[in-house]
Design a protein around this motif. Structure first.
Motif, PDB file in Angstrom:
ATOM      1  N   GLY A 174       0.838  -1.098  -0.161  1.00  0.00           N
ATOM      2  CA  GLY A 174      -0.155  -0.064  -0.460  1.00  0.00           C
ATOM      3  C   GLY A 174       0.737   1.007  -0.271  1.00  0.00           C
ATOM      4  N   GLU A 175       1.992   1.410   1.186  1.00  0.00           N
ATOM      5  CA  GLU A 175       2.917   2.266   1.167  1.00  0.00           C
ATOM      6  C   GLU A 175       3.571   2.466  -0.578  1.00  0.00           C
ATOM      7  N   LEU A 176       4.070   1.580  -1.000  1.00  0.00           N
ATOM      8  CA  LEU A 176       5.122   1.351  -2.405  1.00  0.00           C
ATOM      9  C   LEU A 176       3.478   2.680  -3.741  1.00  0.00           C
ATOM     10  N   THR A 177       2.009   1.963  -3.692  1.00  0.00           N
ATOM     11  CA  THR A 177       1.815   2.260  -4.505  1.00  0.00           C
ATOM     12  C   THR A 177       0.690   3.908  -4.239  1.00  0.00           C
ATOM     13  N   ASN A 178       1.435   4.266  -2.915  1.00  0.00           N
ATOM     14  CA  ASN A 178       0.456   5.008  -2.559  1.00  0.00           C
ATOM     15  C   ASN A 178       1.784   6.285  -2.900  1.00  0.00           C
TER      16      ASN A 178
ATOM     17  N   GLN B 237      -9.836   6.273   7.209  1.00  0.00           N
ATOM     18  CA  GLN B 237      -7.912   6.495   7.885  1.00  0.00           C
ATOM     19  C   GLN B 237      -7.958   7.014   8.204  1.00  0.00           C
ATOM     20  N   ASP B 238      -7.535   6.143   9.168  1.00  0.00           N
ATOM     21  CA  ASP B 238      -6.967   5.878  10.595  1.00  0.00           C
ATOM     22  C   ASP B 238      -5.596   7.273  11.283  1.00  0.00           C
ATOM     23  N   PRO B 239      -6.418   8.434  11.829  1.00  0.00           N
ATOM     24  CA  PRO B 239      -4.793   9.282  11.786  1.00  0.00           C
ATOM     25  C   PRO B 239      -3.901   8.749  12.654  1.00  0.00           C
ATOM     26  N   SER B 240      -4.108   7.197  13.556  1.00  0.00           N
ATOM     27  CA  SER B 240      -3.156   7.235  14.324  1.00  0.00           C
ATOM     28  C   SER B 240      -1.643   6.279  12.708  1.00  0.00           C
TER      29      SER B 240
ATOM     30  N   SER C 233      -4.084   1.027   6.556  1.00  0.00           N
ATOM     31  CA  SER C 233      -4.192   2.790   7.688  1.00  0.00           C
ATOM     32  C   SER C 233      -5.828   3.001   7.225  1.00  0.00           C
ATOM     33  N   THR C 234      -6.629   2.411   7.309  1.00  0.00           N
ATOM     34  CA  THR C 234      -7.827   2.886   7.898  1.00  0.00           C
ATOM     35  C   THR C 234      -8.678   1.571   8.946  1.00  0.00           C
TER      36      THR C 234
END
Lengths: 150, 149
Positions: free
Chosen positions: A88-92, B146-149, B123-124
């Motif tokens: 997910g991070e790489l895609t982002n 979206q999870d702010p943490s 991240s959610t």
């Protein structure tokens, strides 16, 4: 705006090098997963003046190695959640760079990650460009898709 | 009461009844969804509010809904038609929910995952999970923020 091939190559090589310290190179052999292979696919959507998506499809084994490097863990320590987070991070990051080429305003969605044997499916979108890269013995591909006009 | 629960129930009912002429009814929180592989459809919302909406349906219900949407004979729905039907459903529900969220917000194209595939939103956190019954079959709609943490 071209077909994004140059930018896909430039951003992918740069992101994988800076985040993972991995050298990845474009290859002419397209990444075509064999039937039954588990693929992890990450996707971010772009909305606004330009609408579409950026996706990364890679074999599960490569995604696991990427996560182990990103989170400084052994392959055995990496959990499925961390593997999804890493892709997910790489895609982002890839999507964020592609977005910077597009007319403003554009918004980048949160990443979605799917484990699949069929590849990503985004109805109503057409492929603009897909580039396959080689990393270790694995192939993966980065694609830009554009939303079809209604 | 979960975040936007009543509104999600209302709009899901509206979309099913108007688009497909199917009545749906909410199932209690305690209802256990079948463990069968599900067909998943999602749209993402981006802007002042960030998150995703995911529809989760058993394949038997996907067939029923697709056949109804495209006036097909039983068993004749192709995989492309199923993707289009569920994509359209989640797009319509998502569009209505988006209108309730802080603006400006944009709705993404639908993203589909077939039976056996999984779909995650790193991240959610899931803020709402509503279960329904349609044509005697259960389905669920989840909202991730979206999870702010």
């Amino acid at each position: 705006m071209g077909d994004f091939e140059t930018e896909i190559c430039q951003y992918t090589e740069s992101i994988w090098k800076s985040i993972l310290d991995l050298d990845v190179h474009k290859t002419v052999d397209e990444y075509c997963p064999i039937g039954g292979e588990n693929i992890l696919a990450g996707c971010v959507h772009i909305s606004g003046e330009w609408e579409g998506a950026v996706s990364i499809d890679c074999p599960m084994d490569l995604a696991k190695k990427v996560a182990s490097i990103m989170f400084n863990m052994t392959d055995e320590e990496v959990t499925p959640d961390l593997i999804q987070d890493a892709l997910g991070e790489l895609t982002n990051m890839t999507g964020g760079n592609i977005k910077s080429l597009l007319p403003e305003p554009c918004f980048l969605s949160l990443p979605a990650v799917t484990m699949t044997q069929h590849g990503l499916r985004i109805p109503g979108s057409e492929l603009v460009k897909s580039v396959t890269f080689q990393c270790w013995g694995y192939k993966f591909k980065v694609s830009v898709l554009k939303k079809l006009k209604n | 009461m979960q975040f936007l629960e009543k509104e999600i129930q209302k709009y899901t009912h509206l979309v099913c009844s108007i688009l497909l002429d199917f009545e749906i009814s909410p199932l209690p929180d305690s209802y256990e969804m079948p463990s069968a592989k599900m067909f998943l459809g999602s749209v993402q919302i981006t802007g002042e509010w960030n998150g995703a909406i995911m529809l989760s349906l058993p394949s038997t219900l996907v067939n029923t809904l697709t056949e109804k949407m495209f006036s097909l004979e039983s068993g004749k729905a192709s995989i492309e038609e199923k993707k289009d039907a569920i994509g359209e459903m989640v797009n319509m529900i998502g569009g209505n929910i988006k209108a309730l969220l802080p603006q400006p917000c944009a709705l993404s194209a639908p993203l589909m995952a077939l039976e056996g595939d999984t779909l995650h939103f790193p991240s959610t956190k899931m803020v709402t999970h509503c279960k329904f019954e349609c044509a005697g079959k259960p389905f669920a709609l989840s909202l991730y923020e979206q999870d702010p943490s």
